[in-house]
Design a protein around this motif. Sequence first.
Motif, PDB file in Angstrom:
ATOM      1  N   GLY A  52       0.619  -1.130   0.033  1.00  0.00           N
ATOM      2  CA  GLY A  52       0.023  -0.015   0.116  1.00  0.00           C
ATOM      3  C   GLY A  52       0.745   1.286  -0.147  1.00  0.00           C
ATOM      4  O   GLY A  52       0.237   2.370  -0.026  1.00  0.00           O
ATOM      5  N   ARG A  53       2.291   1.396   0.107  1.00  0.00           N
ATOM      6  CA  ARG A  53       3.174   2.311  -0.170  1.00  0.00           C
ATOM      7  C   ARG A  53       3.925   2.330  -1.109  1.00  0.00           C
ATOM      8  O   ARG A  53       4.452   1.202  -1.546  1.00  0.00           O
ATOM      9  N   VAL A  54       4.488   3.595  -1.742  1.00  0.00           N
ATOM     10  CA  VAL A  54       5.340   3.487  -2.852  1.00  0.00           C
ATOM     11  C   VAL A  54       6.854   2.989  -2.219  1.00  0.00           C
ATOM     12  O   VAL A  54       7.201   4.007  -1.278  1.00  0.00           O
ATOM     13  N   MET A  55       7.395   2.119  -2.727  1.00  0.00           N
ATOM     14  CA  MET A  55       8.762   1.645  -2.360  1.00  0.00           C
ATOM     15  C   MET A  55       9.786   2.099  -3.185  1.00  0.00           C
ATOM     16  O   MET A  55      10.831   2.332  -2.733  1.00  0.00           O
ATOM     17  N   ASP A  56       9.190   2.391  -4.463  1.00  0.00           N
ATOM     18  CA  ASP A  56      10.274   3.031  -5.320  1.00  0.00           C
ATOM     19  C   ASP A  56       9.579   3.895  -6.399  1.00  0.00           C
ATOM     20  O   ASP A  56       8.373   3.681  -6.724  1.00  0.00           O
ATOM     21  N   ALA A  57      10.259   4.991  -6.955  1.00  0.00           N
ATOM     22  CA  ALA A  57       9.983   6.013  -7.869  1.00  0.00           C
ATOM     23  C   ALA A  57      11.121   6.183  -8.774  1.00  0.00           C
ATOM     24  O   ALA A  57      12.126   6.608  -8.081  1.00  0.00           O
ATOM     25  N   LEU A  58      10.756   6.361  -9.949  1.00  0.00           N
ATOM     26  CA  LEU A  58      11.649   6.789 -10.732  1.00  0.00           C
ATOM     27  C   LEU A  58      10.976   7.787 -11.841  1.00  0.00           C
ATOM     28  O   LEU A  58       9.916   7.735 -12.131  1.00  0.00           O
ATOM     29  N   PHE A  59      11.891   8.489 -12.644  1.00  0.00           N
ATOM     30  CA  PHE A  59      11.385   9.353 -13.732  1.00  0.00           C
ATOM     31  C   PHE A  59      12.223   9.604 -14.730  1.00  0.00           C
ATOM     32  O   PHE A  59      13.435   9.050 -14.747  1.00  0.00           O
ATOM     33  N   VAL A  60      11.588   9.989 -15.923  1.00  0.00           N
ATOM     34  CA  VAL A  60      12.432  10.499 -17.084  1.00  0.00           C
ATOM     35  C   VAL A  60      11.868  11.675 -17.587  1.00  0.00           C
ATOM     36  O   VAL A  60      10.649  12.093 -17.091  1.00  0.00           O
ATOM     37  N   SER A  61      12.703  12.599 -18.197  1.00  0.00           N
ATOM     38  CA  SER A  61      11.904  13.779 -18.382  1.00  0.00           C
ATOM     39  C   SER A  61      12.635  14.239 -19.800  1.00  0.00           C
ATOM     40  O   SER A  61      13.928  14.020 -20.316  1.00  0.00           O
ATOM     41  N   GLU A  62      11.945  15.021 -20.441  1.00  0.00           N
ATOM     42  CA  GLU A  62      12.646  15.721 -21.688  1.00  0.00           C
ATOM     43  C   GLU A  62      12.309  17.309 -21.466  1.00  0.00           C
ATOM     44  O   GLU A  62      11.377  17.725 -21.221  1.00  0.00           O
ATOM     45  N   GLY A  63      13.516  18.118 -21.271  1.00  0.00           N
ATOM     46  CA  GLY A  63      13.581  19.533 -21.082  1.00  0.00           C
ATOM     47  C   GLY A  63      14.819  19.868 -20.285  1.00  0.00           C
ATOM     48  O   GLY A  63      15.640  19.514 -20.289  1.00  0.00           O
ATOM     49  N   CYS A  64      14.411  21.322 -19.828  1.00  0.00           N
ATOM     50  CA  CYS A  64      15.440  22.022 -19.140  1.00  0.00           C
ATOM     51  C   CYS A  64      15.769  21.022 -17.745  1.00  0.00           C
ATOM     52  O   CYS A  64      15.204  20.157 -17.502  1.00  0.00           O
ATOM     53  N   GLY A  65      16.876  21.869 -17.055  1.00  0.00           N
ATOM     54  CA  GLY A  65      17.263  21.343 -15.808  1.00  0.00           C
ATOM     55  C   GLY A  65      16.265  21.234 -14.835  1.00  0.00           C
ATOM     56  O   GLY A  65      16.307  20.635 -13.813  1.00  0.00           O
ATOM     57  N   ALA A  66      15.679  22.319 -14.815  1.00  0.00           N
ATOM     58  CA  ALA A  66      14.550  22.656 -13.710  1.00  0.00           C
ATOM     59  C   ALA A  66      13.402  21.616 -14.248  1.00  0.00           C
ATOM     60  O   ALA A  66      12.824  20.969 -12.854  1.00  0.00           O
ATOM     61  N   THR A  67      13.167  21.340 -15.228  1.00  0.00           N
ATOM     62  CA  THR A  67      12.239  20.019 -15.685  1.00  0.00           C
ATOM     63  C   THR A  67      12.743  18.852 -15.046  1.00  0.00           C
ATOM     64  O   THR A  67      12.015  18.013 -14.268  1.00  0.00           O
ATOM     65  N   PHE A  68      14.177  18.456 -15.068  1.00  0.00           N
ATOM     66  CA  PHE A  68      14.787  17.311 -14.485  1.00  0.00           C
ATOM     67  C   PHE A  68      14.687  17.329 -13.193  1.00  0.00           C
ATOM     68  O   PHE A  68      14.368  16.210 -12.277  1.00  0.00           O
ATOM     69  N   ALA A  69      14.957  18.437 -12.533  1.00  0.00           N
ATOM     70  CA  ALA A  69      15.156  18.401 -11.080  1.00  0.00           C
ATOM     71  C   ALA A  69      13.474  18.348 -10.395  1.00  0.00           C
ATOM     72  O   ALA A  69      13.527  17.850  -9.293  1.00  0.00           O
ATOM     73  N   CYS A  70      12.627  18.912 -11.162  1.00  0.00           N
ATOM     74  CA  CYS A  70      11.090  18.749 -10.550  1.00  0.00           C
ATOM     75  C   CYS A  70      10.730  17.302 -10.694  1.00  0.00           C
ATOM     76  O   CYS A  70       9.853  16.720 -10.087  1.00  0.00           O
ATOM     77  N   GLY A  71      11.173  16.624 -11.838  1.00  0.00           N
ATOM     78  CA  GLY A  71      11.008  15.100 -11.904  1.00  0.00           C
ATOM     79  C   GLY A  71      11.532  14.328 -10.672  1.00  0.00           C
ATOM     80  O   GLY A  71      10.777  13.338 -10.203  1.00  0.00           O
ATOM     81  N   SER A  72      12.880  14.588 -10.463  1.00  0.00           N
ATOM     82  CA  SER A  72      13.450  13.983  -9.452  1.00  0.00           C
ATOM     83  C   SER A  72      12.646  14.109  -8.015  1.00  0.00           C
ATOM     84  O   SER A  72      12.587  13.372  -7.374  1.00  0.00           O
ATOM     85  N   ALA A  73      12.404  15.320  -7.867  1.00  0.00           N
ATOM     86  CA  ALA A  73      11.733  16.033  -6.577  1.00  0.00           C
ATOM     87  C   ALA A  73      10.363  15.205  -6.392  1.00  0.00           C
ATOM     88  O   ALA A  73      10.317  14.693  -5.297  1.00  0.00           O
ATOM     89  N   ALA A  74       9.653  15.038  -7.551  1.00  0.00           N
ATOM     90  CA  ALA A  74       8.533  14.424  -7.316  1.00  0.00           C
ATOM     91  C   ALA A  74       8.778  12.843  -7.009  1.00  0.00           C
ATOM     92  O   ALA A  74       7.738  12.269  -6.203  1.00  0.00           O
ATOM     93  N   ALA A  75       9.511  12.126  -7.605  1.00  0.00           N
ATOM     94  CA  ALA A  75       9.919  10.834  -7.193  1.00  0.00           C
ATOM     95  C   ALA A  75      10.299  10.894  -5.938  1.00  0.00           C
ATOM     96  O   ALA A  75      10.026   9.842  -5.175  1.00  0.00           O
ATOM     97  N   GLU A  76      11.211  11.550  -5.281  1.00  0.00           N
ATOM     98  CA  GLU A  76      11.470  11.540  -3.978  1.00  0.00           C
ATOM     99  C   GLU A  76      10.448  11.660  -2.961  1.00  0.00           C
ATOM    100  O   GLU A  76      10.112  11.208  -2.122  1.00  0.00           O
ATOM    101  N   LEU A  77       9.460  12.621  -3.477  1.00  0.00           N
ATOM    102  CA  LEU A  77       8.230  12.802  -2.578  1.00  0.00           C
ATOM    103  C   LEU A  77       7.322  11.554  -2.634  1.00  0.00           C
ATOM    104  O   LEU A  77       6.555  11.417  -1.691  1.00  0.00           O
ATOM    105  N   ALA A  78       7.164  10.947  -3.507  1.00  0.00           N
ATOM    106  CA  ALA A  78       6.417   9.774  -3.855  1.00  0.00           C
ATOM    107  C   ALA A  78       6.823   8.493  -2.985  1.00  0.00           C
ATOM    108  O   ALA A  78       6.019   8.022  -2.220  1.00  0.00           O
TER     109      ALA A  78
END
Length: 136
Positions: A52-78
């Motif tokens: 019932g809980r997120v044990m792992d989260a990954l992301f991929v992104s296309e775009g600028c460094g801020a987009t990359f950072a936000c994908g990483s932050a969202a995965a961390e929050l999950a």
Amino acid sequence: ELREALKHYSERVVRTWVTRRNHGQMTQPDGLGTAASDCQDTITIQLRVRGGRVMDALFVSEGCGATFACGSAAAELARGRTVEELLLVEPQDVLAELDGLPEHNEHCADMGAEALRRAAQDLLRTNQTPWKRLYR
């Protein structure tokens, strides 16, 4: 180049770019969500859930460094959250995880939060029809 980035972005954002934290592809994720911005950048979040809980989260992104950072932050929050908790994640949560972004990049946090909510919604749908997960 690193010094120039630190003039505009928090140390946390720059460290995320450099270490590529949370970036990668997951085989047959339990939940998958993508969001895009008007500037054509994208973030895709992939979730693995156990008990019932997120044990792992990954992301991929296309775009600028801020987009990359936000994908990483969202995965961390999950990680460690329930699916229901993921549905409540807001762009402000993503910004807080990064110690903020310049105003012109704040739309990237919208993408991160939206991709995470879509991954949670996908997880809820695939729990009803688990066989669909095999065709990702």
